[in-house]
Write a protein that holds these residues in place. Structure first.
Motif, PDB file in Angstrom:
ATOM      1  N   ILE A  70      46.138  26.910 -21.017  1.00  0.00           N
ATOM      2  CA  ILE A  70      45.585  27.944 -20.133  1.00  0.00           C
ATOM      3  C   ILE A  70      46.293  29.254 -20.459  1.00  0.00           C
ATOM      4  O   ILE A  70      47.511  29.380 -20.275  1.00  0.00           O
ATOM      5  CB  ILE A  70      45.780  27.606 -18.646  1.00  0.00           C
ATOM      6  CG1 ILE A  70      45.188  26.243 -18.316  1.00  0.00           C
ATOM      7  CG2 ILE A  70      45.151  28.685 -17.766  1.00  0.00           C
ATOM      8  CD1 ILE A  70      45.457  25.789 -16.889  1.00  0.00           C
ATOM      9  N   GLY A  71      45.562  30.224 -20.976  1.00  0.00           N
ATOM     10  CA  GLY A  71      46.140  31.523 -21.300  1.00  0.00           C
ATOM     11  C   GLY A  71      45.591  32.587 -20.376  1.00  0.00           C
ATOM     12  O   GLY A  71      44.388  32.616 -20.090  1.00  0.00           O
ATOM     13  N   GLN A  72      46.485  33.461 -19.903  1.00  0.00           N
ATOM     14  CA  GLN A  72      46.064  34.491 -18.948  1.00  0.00           C
ATOM     15  C   GLN A  72      45.630  35.749 -19.673  1.00  0.00           C
ATOM     16  O   GLN A  72      46.427  36.403 -20.336  1.00  0.00           O
ATOM     17  CB  GLN A  72      47.201  34.823 -17.983  1.00  0.00           C
ATOM     18  CG  GLN A  72      46.780  35.733 -16.834  1.00  0.00           C
ATOM     19  CD  GLN A  72      45.687  35.095 -15.980  1.00  0.00           C
ATOM     20  OE1 GLN A  72      45.877  34.033 -15.405  1.00  0.00           O
ATOM     21  NE2 GLN A  72      44.529  35.746 -15.914  1.00  0.00           N
ATOM     22  N   GLY A  73      44.356  36.075 -19.569  1.00  0.00           N
ATOM     23  CA  GLY A  73      43.830  37.307 -20.136  1.00  0.00           C
ATOM     24  C   GLY A  73      43.454  38.300 -19.055  1.00  0.00           C
ATOM     25  O   GLY A  73      43.694  38.068 -17.866  1.00  0.00           O
ATOM     26  N   ASP A  74      42.846  39.418 -19.480  1.00  0.00           N
ATOM     27  CA  ASP A  74      42.476  40.459 -18.515  1.00  0.00           C
ATOM     28  C   ASP A  74      41.071  41.005 -18.757  1.00  0.00           C
ATOM     29  O   ASP A  74      40.761  42.140 -18.402  1.00  0.00           O
ATOM     30  CB  ASP A  74      43.491  41.600 -18.552  1.00  0.00           C
ATOM     31  CG  ASP A  74      43.592  42.262 -19.936  1.00  0.00           C
ATOM     32  OD1 ASP A  74      42.798  41.909 -20.832  1.00  0.00           O
ATOM     33  OD2 ASP A  74      44.464  43.134 -20.111  1.00  0.00           O
ATOM     34  N   PHE A  75      40.217  40.183 -19.376  1.00  0.00           N
ATOM     35  CA  PHE A  75      38.848  40.577 -19.704  1.00  0.00           C
ATOM     36  C   PHE A  75      38.802  41.678 -20.768  1.00  0.00           C
ATOM     37  O   PHE A  75      37.781  42.364 -20.905  1.00  0.00           O
ATOM     38  CB  PHE A  75      38.054  41.023 -18.461  1.00  0.00           C
ATOM     39  CG  PHE A  75      37.700  39.904 -17.519  1.00  0.00           C
ATOM     40  CD1 PHE A  75      37.325  38.659 -17.994  1.00  0.00           C
ATOM     41  CD2 PHE A  75      37.726  40.105 -16.137  1.00  0.00           C
ATOM     42  CE1 PHE A  75      36.976  37.629 -17.121  1.00  0.00           C
ATOM     43  CE2 PHE A  75      37.378  39.076 -15.257  1.00  0.00           C
ATOM     44  CZ  PHE A  75      37.014  37.836 -15.750  1.00  0.00           C
ATOM     45  N   GLU A  79      35.714  15.665 -15.302  1.00  0.00           N
ATOM     46  CA  GLU A  79      34.549  14.771 -15.321  1.00  0.00           C
ATOM     47  C   GLU A  79      34.455  14.010 -16.639  1.00  0.00           C
ATOM     48  O   GLU A  79      33.940  12.892 -16.672  1.00  0.00           O
ATOM     49  CB  GLU A  79      33.269  15.585 -15.104  1.00  0.00           C
ATOM     50  CG  GLU A  79      33.092  16.089 -13.681  1.00  0.00           C
ATOM     51  CD  GLU A  79      31.776  16.823 -13.503  1.00  0.00           C
ATOM     52  OE1 GLU A  79      30.903  16.694 -14.399  1.00  0.00           O
ATOM     53  OE2 GLU A  79      31.616  17.525 -12.487  1.00  0.00           O
ATOM     54  N   CYS A  80      34.947  14.621 -17.711  1.00  0.00           N
ATOM     55  CA  CYS A  80      34.912  13.970 -19.031  1.00  0.00           C
ATOM     56  C   CYS A  80      36.205  13.212 -19.336  1.00  0.00           C
ATOM     57  O   CYS A  80      36.364  12.684 -20.443  1.00  0.00           O
ATOM     58  CB  CYS A  80      34.661  15.012 -20.121  1.00  0.00           C
ATOM     59  SG  CYS A  80      33.010  15.741 -20.076  1.00  0.00           S
ATOM     60  N   GLY A  81      37.128  13.210 -18.362  1.00  0.00           N
ATOM     61  CA  GLY A  81      38.399  12.516 -18.575  1.00  0.00           C
ATOM     62  C   GLY A  81      39.322  13.239 -19.528  1.00  0.00           C
ATOM     63  O   GLY A  81      40.181  12.616 -20.179  1.00  0.00           O
ATOM     64  N   ILE A  82      39.203  14.557 -19.619  1.00  0.00           N
ATOM     65  CA  ILE A  82      40.029  15.347 -20.523  1.00  0.00           C
ATOM     66  C   ILE A  82      41.035  16.152 -19.705  1.00  0.00           C
ATOM     67  O   ILE A  82      40.652  16.873 -18.782  1.00  0.00           O
ATOM     68  CB  ILE A  82      39.159  16.312 -21.363  1.00  0.00           C
ATOM     69  CG1 ILE A  82      38.122  15.540 -22.182  1.00  0.00           C
ATOM     70  CG2 ILE A  82      40.023  17.176 -22.271  1.00  0.00           C
ATOM     71  CD1 ILE A  82      37.141  16.437 -22.911  1.00  0.00           C
ATOM     72  N   PRO A  83      42.323  16.073 -20.013  1.00  0.00           N
ATOM     73  CA  PRO A  83      43.323  16.854 -19.275  1.00  0.00           C
ATOM     74  C   PRO A  83      43.301  18.321 -19.703  1.00  0.00           C
ATOM     75  O   PRO A  83      42.793  18.664 -20.782  1.00  0.00           O
ATOM     76  CB  PRO A  83      44.643  16.197 -19.679  1.00  0.00           C
ATOM     77  CG  PRO A  83      44.377  15.651 -21.049  1.00  0.00           C
ATOM     78  CD  PRO A  83      42.936  15.211 -21.047  1.00  0.00           C
ATOM     79  N   LEU A  84      43.852  19.181 -18.860  1.00  0.00           N
ATOM     80  CA  LEU A  84      44.009  20.591 -19.190  1.00  0.00           C
ATOM     81  C   LEU A  84      45.484  20.954 -19.012  1.00  0.00           C
ATOM     82  O   LEU A  84      45.906  21.382 -17.942  1.00  0.00           O
ATOM     83  CB  LEU A  84      43.132  21.471 -18.294  1.00  0.00           C
ATOM     84  CG  LEU A  84      43.185  22.987 -18.582  1.00  0.00           C
ATOM     85  CD1 LEU A  84      42.736  23.286 -20.004  1.00  0.00           C
ATOM     86  CD2 LEU A  84      42.348  23.766 -17.576  1.00  0.00           C
ATOM     87  N   PRO A  85      46.297  20.779 -20.061  1.00  0.00           N
ATOM     88  CA  PRO A  85      47.723  21.111 -19.955  1.00  0.00           C
ATOM     89  C   PRO A  85      47.919  22.597 -19.682  1.00  0.00           C
ATOM     90  O   PRO A  85      47.090  23.433 -20.060  1.00  0.00           O
ATOM     91  CB  PRO A  85      48.270  20.736 -21.347  1.00  0.00           C
ATOM     92  CG  PRO A  85      47.225  19.888 -21.980  1.00  0.00           C
ATOM     93  CD  PRO A  85      45.916  20.296 -21.388  1.00  0.00           C
ATOM     94  N   ASP A  86      49.043  22.932 -19.052  1.00  0.00           N
ATOM     95  CA  ASP A  86      49.348  24.340 -18.778  1.00  0.00           C
ATOM     96  C   ASP A  86      49.371  25.164 -20.060  1.00  0.00           C
ATOM     97  O   ASP A  86      48.996  26.345 -20.056  1.00  0.00           O
ATOM     98  CB  ASP A  86      50.696  24.456 -18.061  1.00  0.00           C
ATOM     99  CG  ASP A  86      50.647  23.932 -16.636  1.00  0.00           C
ATOM    100  OD1 ASP A  86      49.522  23.788 -16.098  1.00  0.00           O
ATOM    101  OD2 ASP A  86      51.719  23.659 -16.066  1.00  0.00           O
TER     102      ASP A  86
END
Length: 338
Positions: free
Chosen positions: A214-219, A204-211
């Protein structure tokens, strides 16, 4: 310890009459009821809950299986569940799954074997056959915070999508453009939902989210530390790290400080699941707060409705953004002079 026979002798009635009074049977005279209750008080008699459950097929006990007792969010949730249950005449047995599906199922199985009247669960993943079997068998059950798609039981949860959108808009207004997320487990509904809400808000803000962002965590805190270290090693590190729960946020903060860096001077930090600690960190952490106490109370009421034959309802409550100073926000003093 006084027995039911002692109460009967003290009141001058039969054991059967004492039993009828204790079970609120209408056939007992007012005089006999008064004498039995006086004897119970005088002798300090306490009914045997196990024996009563065998007669009534109820134990007045609820089971609660939470994902991680060390997470302050779930600690507060458990407290509100226990308080509301007690107010409604129920006790609670708590099992800690420690974010492990096999431990979750162990607790569920144990609680069902103990003849609890109903079960509250915050599932650690979306694929528990035991949970599906229990629901199909008619076990009174409510999912709280997380849920398992396709299992037809009420769900009590917070909707964080609007709050995530508010957070991203807030970060955009502060001038941040490189935003990364430490995601929770994709097998949990909250893990996948928060990533998708973040992605949609960025779009919505025109900002990309490159791979790479994105980091995979486990809470868990350790995963927050590990993912943040990877972000900091990127050729172009993010300007903001958004942790999808509070423990991962604390792990991220540890990673930043271990590098001799400061929040928000070197990198900004925000979190999902506000906790009391966040106001005491330096700087205080901007976070999304869930109405945890309200969720716990609503979950108990929905479960008791199901147990007592009333139609239970799913409940969705809004989360909200709490702005502090971990993303480069001006201090109260700066705001007052601007």
């Amino acid at each position: 310890m006084a027995s039911i026979k002692d109460v009967a002798a003290e009141a001058g009635v039969s054991v059967a009459t004492v039993s009828r009074v204790l079970n609120e049977h209408p056939s007992v005279s007012a005089d006999a009821r008064t004498r039995v209750l006086a004897a119970v008080e005088a002798l300090g008699y306490r009914p045997n809950a196990v024996a009563r459950s065998l007669r009534t097929d109820q134990t007045r006990t609820l089971g609660l299986v939470i994902s991680d007792v060390l997470n302050p969010y779930f600690t507060e949730l458990a407290r509100s569940v226990e308080e509301e249950a007690r107010a409604l005449g129920y006790s609670v047995i708590i099992g800690n799954a420690d974010e492990r599906p096999e431990l979750q199922d162990h607790h569920v199985r144990t609680l069902l074997d103990r003849r609890i009247d109903g079960l509250l669960v915050s599932p650690t993943d979306g694929g528990s056959p035991l949970m599906l079997d229990a629901a199909r068998a008619g076990t009174p059950m409510v999912f709280v915070d997380r849920w398992i798609p396709g299992v037809d039981v009420p769900v009590v949860r917070a909707d964080g999508r609007a709050a995530v959108r508010d957070l991203v808009a807030h970060l955009h207004e502060l001038g941040h453009r490189r935003l990364a997320i430490i995601a929770g487990p994709a097998a949990t509904t909250t893990g996948s939902e928060r990533v998708e809400a973040f992605r949609a808000a960025l779009a919505e803000c025109g900002i990309p989210l490159p791979d790479a962002y994105i980091g995979q965590g486990d809470f868990q805190a350790e995963s927050g530390r590990r993912v943040t270290e990877r972000f900091l090693d990127l050729p172009e590190p993010p300007e903001v790290v958004f942790a999808a729960d509070n423990l991962m946020a604390l792990g991220a903060l540890d990673a930043v400080r271990a590098r001799g860096m400061r929040v928000p001077d070197d990198i900004a930090l925000a979190a999902f699941d506000d906790i009391p600690w966040f106001v005491h960190t330096d700087p205080p952490i901007t976070a999304i707060a869930q109405p945890t106490g309200d969720l716990g109370r609503a979950a108990v009421r929905a479960l008791v409705d199901r147990i007592e034959g009333r139609p239970p309802e799913s409940v969705t409550l809004p989360a909200r953004l709490v702005v502090r100073r971990s993303c480069g926000e001006p201090s109260p003093a700066q705001r007052s002079t601007s």
